[in-house]
Design a protein around this motif. Structure first.
Motif, mmCIF file in Angstrom:
data_model
loop_
_atom_site.group_PDB
_atom_site.id
_atom_site.type_symbol
_atom_site.label_atom_id
_atom_site.label_comp_id
_atom_site.label_asym_id
_atom_site.label_seq_id
_atom_site.Cartn_x
_atom_site.Cartn_y
_atom_site.Cartn_z
ATOM 1 N N THR A 74 0.875 -1.160 0.218
ATOM 2 C CA THR A 74 0.186 0.050 0.043
ATOM 3 C C THR A 74 0.873 1.211 -0.134
ATOM 4 N N LEU A 75 1.712 1.391 0.940
ATOM 5 C CA LEU A 75 2.850 2.512 0.987
ATOM 6 C C LEU A 75 3.358 2.673 -0.288
ATOM 7 N N ALA A 76 4.048 1.603 -0.813
ATOM 8 C CA ALA A 76 4.800 1.540 -2.232
ATOM 9 C C ALA A 76 3.702 2.265 -3.346
ATOM 10 N N LYS A 77 2.582 1.684 -3.177
ATOM 11 C CA LYS A 77 1.526 2.414 -4.386
ATOM 12 C C LYS A 77 1.296 3.794 -3.987
ATOM 13 N N LEU A 78 1.116 4.296 -3.014
ATOM 14 C CA LEU A 78 0.751 5.477 -2.434
ATOM 15 C C LEU A 78 1.876 6.521 -3.049
ATOM 16 N N GLU A 79 3.072 6.006 -2.674
ATOM 17 C CA GLU A 79 4.300 7.009 -2.951
ATOM 18 C C GLU A 79 4.293 6.801 -4.491
ATOM 19 N N ALA A 80 4.437 5.829 -5.175
ATOM 20 C CA ALA A 80 4.424 5.482 -6.724
ATOM 21 C C ALA A 80 3.425 6.661 -7.455
ATOM 22 N N ASP A 81 2.345 6.727 -6.942
ATOM 23 C CA ASP A 81 1.263 7.422 -7.321
ATOM 24 C C ASP A 81 1.569 8.811 -7.296
ATOM 25 N N ARG A 82 1.909 9.132 -6.091
ATOM 26 C CA ARG A 82 2.585 10.541 -5.847
ATOM 27 C C ARG A 82 3.538 11.114 -6.717
ATOM 28 N N LYS A 83 4.894 10.135 -6.886
ATOM 29 C CA LYS A 83 5.831 10.230 -7.900
ATOM 30 C C LYS A 83 5.122 10.375 -9.224
ATOM 31 N N ASP A 84 4.450 9.531 -9.684
ATOM 32 C CA ASP A 84 3.787 9.635 -11.009
ATOM 33 C C ASP A 84 3.130 10.964 -11.406
ATOM 34 N N THR A 85 2.406 11.483 -10.293
ATOM 35 C CA THR A 85 1.689 12.678 -10.292
ATOM 36 C C THR A 85 2.706 13.799 -10.434
ATOM 37 N N LEU A 86 3.915 13.550 -9.912
ATOM 38 C CA LEU A 86 4.952 14.654 -10.142
ATOM 39 C C LEU A 86 5.745 14.329 -11.504
ATOM 40 N N GLY A 87 5.440 13.293 -12.076
ATOM 41 C CA GLY A 87 6.142 13.201 -13.317
ATOM 42 C C GLY A 87 7.212 12.089 -12.936
ATOM 43 N N GLY A 88 7.325 11.329 -12.140
ATOM 44 C CA GLY A 88 8.177 10.318 -11.793
ATOM 45 C C GLY A 88 7.982 8.889 -12.309
ATOM 46 N N ALA A 89 7.578 7.960 -11.361
ATOM 47 C CA ALA A 89 7.435 6.578 -11.718
ATOM 48 C C ALA A 89 6.183 6.509 -12.695
ATOM 49 N N SER A 90 6.383 5.225 -13.351
ATOM 50 C CA SER A 90 5.390 4.837 -14.205
ATOM 51 C C SER A 90 4.684 3.546 -13.619
ATOM 52 N N LYS A 91 3.446 3.304 -14.129
ATOM 53 C CA LYS A 91 2.672 2.284 -13.361
ATOM 54 C C LYS A 91 3.773 0.995 -13.863
ATOM 55 N N VAL A 92 4.546 0.753 -14.847
ATOM 56 C CA VAL A 92 5.250 -0.513 -14.990
ATOM 57 C C VAL A 92 6.291 -0.544 -13.998
ATOM 58 N N LYS A 93 7.086 0.853 -13.828
ATOM 59 C CA LYS A 93 7.832 0.875 -12.637
ATOM 60 C C LYS A 93 7.570 0.675 -11.349
ATOM 61 N N VAL A 94 6.079 0.971 -11.003
ATOM 62 C CA VAL A 94 5.455 0.527 -9.599
ATOM 63 C C VAL A 94 5.343 -0.996 -9.581
ATOM 64 N N CYS A 95 5.033 -1.757 -10.441
ATOM 65 C CA CYS A 95 5.095 -2.999 -10.508
ATOM 66 C C CYS A 95 6.359 -3.728 -10.260
ATOM 67 N N LEU A 96 7.176 -3.289 -10.996
ATOM 68 C CA LEU A 96 8.526 -3.720 -10.512
ATOM 69 C C LEU A 96 8.938 -3.573 -9.354
ATOM 70 N N MET A 97 8.806 -2.228 -8.908
ATOM 71 C CA MET A 97 9.253 -2.052 -7.462
ATOM 72 C C MET A 97 8.652 -2.844 -6.539
ATOM 73 N N LEU A 98 7.461 -3.128 -6.612
ATOM 74 C CA LEU A 98 6.882 -3.862 -5.516
ATOM 75 C C LEU A 98 7.347 -5.406 -5.479
ATOM 76 N N GLY A 99 7.637 -5.947 -6.801
ATOM 77 C CA GLY A 99 8.181 -7.076 -6.788
ATOM 78 C C GLY A 99 7.627 -8.224 -6.279
ATOM 79 N N ASN A 100 8.072 -8.897 -5.145
ATOM 80 C CA ASN A 100 7.585 -10.112 -4.490
ATOM 81 C C ASN A 100 6.249 -9.399 -3.650
ATOM 82 N N VAL A 101 6.284 -8.172 -3.295
ATOM 83 C CA VAL A 101 5.265 -7.782 -2.579
ATOM 84 C C VAL A 101 3.811 -7.587 -3.154
#
Length: 160
Positions: free
Chosen positions: A126-153
């Motif tokens: 949850t925390l990773a998704k919230l952070e990724a969405d925040r960064k995405d809004t700022l032009g950072g992480a993409s959805k694909v990057k979120v999935c990779l970042m979450l990995g086994n989680v």
């Protein structure tokens, strides 16, 4: 004989009405059920929206946190009933040991439901998704990057 039975039934009914558990259990059932419905709605928004920008998620998050607080308050009141009953077994003589165990099981189940929802709100996924969405809004992480970042989680909350 009939009057004796009626008298006995009235006595049992008045004991049950003054039983603090009976008065609180329904409230806990209702509030935990509402919390779970709010949680299901929150999960849908979590999975399908950008949590940083979606007004629906913001509303669902606020509502869920409110439902958690109300469920916790009702649970707190209900959990105080068992010690009262255990301290005054004569006053609650209509409660069998099996009934007392069922009550304890219900109270424990409600506590687990509340804790499960609270844990989901603070989970690493949850925390990773919230952070990724925040960064995405700022032009950072993409959805694909979120999935990779979450990995086994990645859990049933997040479908990449």
């Amino acid at each position: 004989m009939s009057q004796l039975n009626e008298s006995l039934m009235e006595s049992q009914n008045s004991q049950r009405i003054s039983d603090p558990y009976i008065l609180s259990k329904k409230d806990v059932e209702t509030k935990v059920k509402k919390m779970m419905v709010a949680f299901e709605n929150w999960e849908v928004h979590m999975r399908t929206t950008n949590t940083a920008t979606d007004a629906g998620f913001q509303k669902a998050d606020k509502k869920l946190n409110k439902r958690i607080r109300t469920a916790e308050k009702a649970y707190s009141i209900l959990s105080q009933t068992l010690p009262l009953i255990k301290k005054n077994p004569a006053k609650f003589s209509h409660i069998t040991p099996q009934e007392l165990q069922e009550r304890e099981n219900f109270i424990n189940s409600a506590a687990r439901d509340i804790q499960t929802v609270k844990d989901a709100l603070k989970s690493p996924g949850t925390l990773a998704k919230l952070e990724a969405d925040r960064k995405d809004t700022l032009g950072g992480a993409s959805k694909v990057k979120v999935c990779l970042m979450l990995g086994n989680v990645v859990s049933d909350l997040f479908l990449c």
